[in-house]
Design a protein around this motif. Structure first.
Motif, PDB file in Angstrom:
ATOM      1  N   LEU A 157       0.833  -1.206   0.000  1.00 36.32           N
ATOM      2  CA  LEU A 157       0.000   0.000   0.000  1.00 36.32           C
ATOM      3  C   LEU A 157       0.871   1.261   0.000  1.00 36.32           C
ATOM      4  CD1 LEU A 157      -2.750   1.399   0.136  1.00 36.32           C
ATOM      5  CD2 LEU A 157      -2.693   1.089   2.629  1.00 36.32           C
ATOM      6  N   ALA A 158       1.912   1.270   0.820  1.00 33.82           N
ATOM      7  CA  ALA A 158       2.803   2.436   0.887  1.00 33.82           C
ATOM      8  C   ALA A 158       3.484   2.676  -0.456  1.00 33.82           C
ATOM      9  CB  ALA A 158       3.838   2.237   1.994  1.00 33.82           C
ATOM     10  N   ALA A 169       2.375   1.690  -3.340  1.00 35.04           N
ATOM     11  CA  ALA A 169       1.329   2.073  -4.304  1.00 35.04           C
ATOM     12  C   ALA A 169       1.028   3.573  -4.228  1.00 35.04           C
ATOM     13  CB  ALA A 169       0.058   1.260  -4.054  1.00 35.04           C
ATOM     14  N   MET A 170       1.241   4.176  -3.078  1.00 33.93           N
ATOM     15  CA  MET A 170       1.074   5.630  -2.936  1.00 33.93           C
ATOM     16  C   MET A 170       2.360   6.365  -3.347  1.00 33.93           C
ATOM     17  SD  MET A 170      -1.049   6.099   0.609  1.00 33.93           S
ATOM     18  CE  MET A 170      -0.159   4.911   1.596  1.00 33.93           C
ATOM     19  N   GLU A 171       3.488   5.846  -2.920  1.00 32.84           N
ATOM     20  CA  GLU A 171       4.766   6.544  -3.111  1.00 32.84           C
ATOM     21  C   GLU A 171       5.208   6.594  -4.563  1.00 32.84           C
ATOM     22  OE1 GLU A 171       9.017   6.659  -3.814  1.00 32.84           O
ATOM     23  OE2 GLU A 171       7.870   4.791  -3.824  1.00 32.84           O
ATOM     24  N   ARG A 172       5.091   5.501  -5.291  1.00 31.42           N
ATOM     25  CA  ARG A 172       5.612   5.451  -6.663  1.00 31.42           C
ATOM     26  C   ARG A 172       4.980   6.500  -7.586  1.00 31.42           C
ATOM     27  NH1 ARG A 172      10.501   3.767  -7.710  1.00 31.42           N
ATOM     28  NH2 ARG A 172      10.613   5.134  -5.939  1.00 31.42           N
ATOM     29  N   ILE A 227       3.586   9.349  -6.788  1.00 31.52           N
ATOM     30  CA  ILE A 227       4.030  10.666  -6.311  1.00 31.52           C
ATOM     31  C   ILE A 227       5.484  10.893  -6.732  1.00 31.52           C
ATOM     32  CG2 ILE A 227       4.538  12.058  -4.257  1.00 31.52           C
ATOM     33  CD1 ILE A 227       2.194  10.513  -2.876  1.00 31.52           C
ATOM     34  N   CYS A 265       4.631   8.345   3.187  1.00 32.72           N
ATOM     35  CA  CYS A 265       3.770   7.326   2.571  1.00 32.72           C
ATOM     36  C   CYS A 265       3.653   6.096   3.461  1.00 32.72           C
ATOM     37  CB  CYS A 265       4.296   6.957   1.185  1.00 32.72           C
ATOM     38  SG  CYS A 265       4.086   8.261  -0.039  1.00 32.72           S
ATOM     39  N   LEU A 295       1.300   6.920   6.370  1.00 33.96           N
ATOM     40  CA  LEU A 295      -0.090   6.938   5.913  1.00 33.96           C
ATOM     41  C   LEU A 295      -0.604   5.492   5.721  1.00 33.96           C
ATOM     42  CD1 LEU A 295      -2.531   8.613   5.082  1.00 33.96           C
ATOM     43  CD2 LEU A 295      -1.534   8.797   2.785  1.00 33.96           C
ATOM     44  N   ALA A 296       0.215   4.648   5.108  1.00 30.84           N
ATOM     45  CA  ALA A 296      -0.181   3.253   4.915  1.00 30.84           C
ATOM     46  C   ALA A 296      -0.357   2.531   6.255  1.00 30.84           C
ATOM     47  CB  ALA A 296       0.857   2.541   4.055  1.00 30.84           C
TER      48      ALA A 296
END
Length: 173
Positions: free
Chosen positions: A65-66, A68-71, A73, A162, A165-166
């Motif tokens: 999940l982390a 999936a958000m970081e990449r 961005i 990230c 947040l995850a």
């Protein structure tokens, strides 16, 4: 302000980057840099998911999940800012060939800090070695000549953000 920050960043870069092949920390930096390439992340997450049962599966879910958000961005910011790498600005050659042409943020730093944060959440006993490793990966990117110090700081902040947040999202499931 921007000019002074760029000057400071460049001055710090030249304090850390060492083009001479005789420095022992260059070899260590190359190893640390390679440890942050990403393949290790996948392997370790899979091993944790298999052998640590529920704890490992939560770690793997949090990490996926982390990332999936970081990449997204990371790619957006990197291509939007389009900061040229120091190895492409100055006469000194980097110790390795970077995978892309822009430097801000450092993806290796983001990934290392993201991973260290997620794994520390689930295995706190490893927190100190993980932080040391993430610092090493980040610093190595400057030592090998492919990033400015500000690149790795922004990458680290992005990775920790990230991951945090995850961790919060998975904690509510």
């Amino acid at each position: 302000m921007k000019s002074k920050l760029a000057q400071l960043d460049t001055a710090l870069y030249f304090k850390v980057f060492t083009p001479s092949p005789k420095h022992w920390w260059r070899l260590i930096a190359l190893g640390l840099s390679k440890s942050g390439n990403g393949g290790l992340y996948v392997l370790l997450a899979l091993l944790c998911a298999v052998f640590l049962e529920q704890l490992g599966q939560l770690f793997a879910l949090t990490t996926v999940l982390a990332f999936a958000m970081e990449r997204p961005i990371y790619f957006y910011v990197k291509n939007r800012i389009a900061r040229v790498r120091p190895c492409d600005c100055f006469a000194q050659k980097a110790l390795l060939t970077p995978s892309d042409k822009f430097s801000l943020p450092s993806g290796h730093s983001a990934g290392a800090w993201l991973y260290a944060t997620c794994l520390s959440e689930h295995l706190p006993i490893l927190s100190i070695p993980l932080v040391i490793w993430a610092i090493g990966v980040s610093l190595s990117r400057v030592v090998v000549g492919v990033h400015y110090p500000l690149d790795v700081i922004v990458g680290a902040l992005m990775g920790v953000g990230c991951a945090s947040l995850a961790i919060g999202i998975v904690g509510t499931l």
